[in-house]
Design a protein around this motif. Structure first.
Motif, short mmCIF file in Angstrom:
data_model
loop_
_atom_site.label_atom_id
_atom_site.label_comp_id
_atom_site.label_asym_id
_atom_site.label_seq_id
_atom_site.Cartn_x
_atom_site.Cartn_y
_atom_site.Cartn_z
N GLY A 21 37.02 27.28 50.39
CA GLY A 21 36.89 28.54 50.14
C GLY A 21 38.18 29.11 50.36
N PHE A 22 38.20 30.56 49.93
CA PHE A 22 39.53 31.36 50.28
C PHE A 22 39.19 32.83 50.38
CE2 PHE A 22 38.84 31.08 45.50
CZ PHE A 22 39.33 32.29 45.14
N CYS A 23 40.31 33.49 50.96
CA CYS A 23 40.28 35.03 51.14
C CYS A 23 41.34 35.43 50.36
CB CYS A 23 40.44 35.05 52.72
SG CYS A 23 40.53 36.97 53.12
N VAL A 24 41.06 36.85 49.79
CA VAL A 24 41.91 37.64 49.03
C VAL A 24 42.07 38.85 49.65
CG1 VAL A 24 42.49 38.66 46.91
CG2 VAL A 24 41.18 36.34 46.82
N ASN A 25 43.33 39.26 49.86
CA ASN A 25 43.49 40.64 50.39
C ASN A 25 43.94 41.43 49.36
OD1 ASN A 25 44.29 42.63 52.52
ND2 ASN A 25 46.32 42.10 52.12
N ILE A 26 43.40 42.64 49.04
CA ILE A 26 43.70 43.48 48.04
C ILE A 26 44.61 44.52 48.76
CG2 ILE A 26 42.73 45.24 46.62
CD1 ILE A 26 41.69 42.44 46.14
N GLY A 27 45.70 44.62 47.92
CA GLY A 27 46.74 45.72 48.43
C GLY A 27 46.60 46.97 48.27
N ASP A 28 47.25 47.72 48.68
CA ASP A 28 47.19 49.37 48.41
C ASP A 28 47.18 49.86 47.07
OD1 ASP A 28 47.35 49.25 51.26
OD2 ASP A 28 49.41 49.92 51.33
N LEU A 29 47.99 49.37 46.17
CA LEU A 29 48.13 49.89 44.90
C LEU A 29 46.66 49.34 44.02
CD1 LEU A 29 49.65 51.37 42.61
CD2 LEU A 29 50.50 48.82 41.98
N CYS A 30 46.22 48.15 44.43
CA CYS A 30 44.90 47.74 43.92
C CYS A 30 43.75 48.84 44.15
CB CYS A 30 44.70 46.15 44.26
SG CYS A 30 43.25 45.69 42.92
N GLU A 31 43.86 49.01 45.50
CA GLU A 31 42.86 49.95 45.87
C GLU A 31 42.79 51.42 45.09
OE1 GLU A 31 41.72 52.76 49.82
OE2 GLU A 31 42.56 50.82 50.35
N ARG A 32 44.02 51.58 45.13
CA ARG A 32 44.32 53.03 44.37
C ARG A 32 43.91 52.87 42.73
NH1 ARG A 32 48.19 56.91 45.68
NH2 ARG A 32 48.37 58.39 44.26
N TRP A 33 44.21 51.51 42.43
CA TRP A 33 43.80 51.56 40.76
C TRP A 33 42.22 51.48 40.59
CZ3 TRP A 33 48.17 48.20 38.46
CH2 TRP A 33 48.62 48.71 37.21
N THR A 34 41.59 51.04 41.72
CA THR A 34 40.11 50.69 41.58
C THR A 34 39.43 51.80 42.12
OG1 THR A 34 40.08 49.42 43.66
CG2 THR A 34 40.33 47.96 41.59
N ASN A 35 40.08 52.99 42.32
CA ASN A 35 39.52 54.33 42.84
C ASN A 35 38.79 53.94 44.35
OD1 ASN A 35 39.41 57.34 42.57
ND2 ASN A 35 37.16 56.82 41.90
N GLY A 36 39.37 52.99 44.99
CA GLY A 36 38.74 52.77 46.29
C GLY A 36 37.56 51.66 46.45
N ARG A 37 37.11 51.25 45.05
CA ARG A 37 36.24 50.28 44.98
C ARG A 37 36.58 49.07 45.79
NH1 ARG A 37 36.07 50.18 39.83
NH2 ARG A 37 35.35 52.33 39.87
#
Length: 104
Positions: A21-37
């Motif tokens: 398995g693996f873990c993905v860390n979502i960066g700040d820009l992706c949080e912004r782009w996904t409207n916090g989703r």
């Protein structure tokens, strides 16, 4: 191992997943782009004795400097972030996190 910071400031180890398995860390820009989703998480790696192989690979993607990042909003949802030009966003991040950085 990998740890994430909780809202109260404490650190929590990221539980190991299943083999392969693996873990993905979502960066700040992706949080912004996904409207916090998808949420960006403050994280760190604490070196401990390894009990086998451990691999870590960082991958960073960036849009073009002049791209306007507009949150992707679902029907009936309000935007949590204002649109911004990526270049302004990343220069602001550097200024906030790198002492002595000046936008030239």
């Amino acid at each position: 191992g990998l740890e994430i910071q909780e809202a109260n400031g404490s650190w929590t180890p990221v539980a190991g997943g299943t083999s392969g398995g693996f873990c993905v860390n979502i960066g700040d820009l992706c949080e912004r782009w996904t409207n916090g989703r998808f949420r960006s998480t403050v994280h760190r790696v604490v070196t401990k004795q390894c009990q086998g192989e451990r691999w870590s690979a960082a991958f960073f993607w960036e849009p073009e400097f002049d791209v306007v990042v507009t949150p992707i909003v679902r029907e009936g949802e309000k935007p949590h972030y204002e649109p911004c030009k990526y270049g302004d966003y990343i220069l602001g991040k550097y200024a906030a996190t790198h002492e002595g950085f000046k936008d030239s």
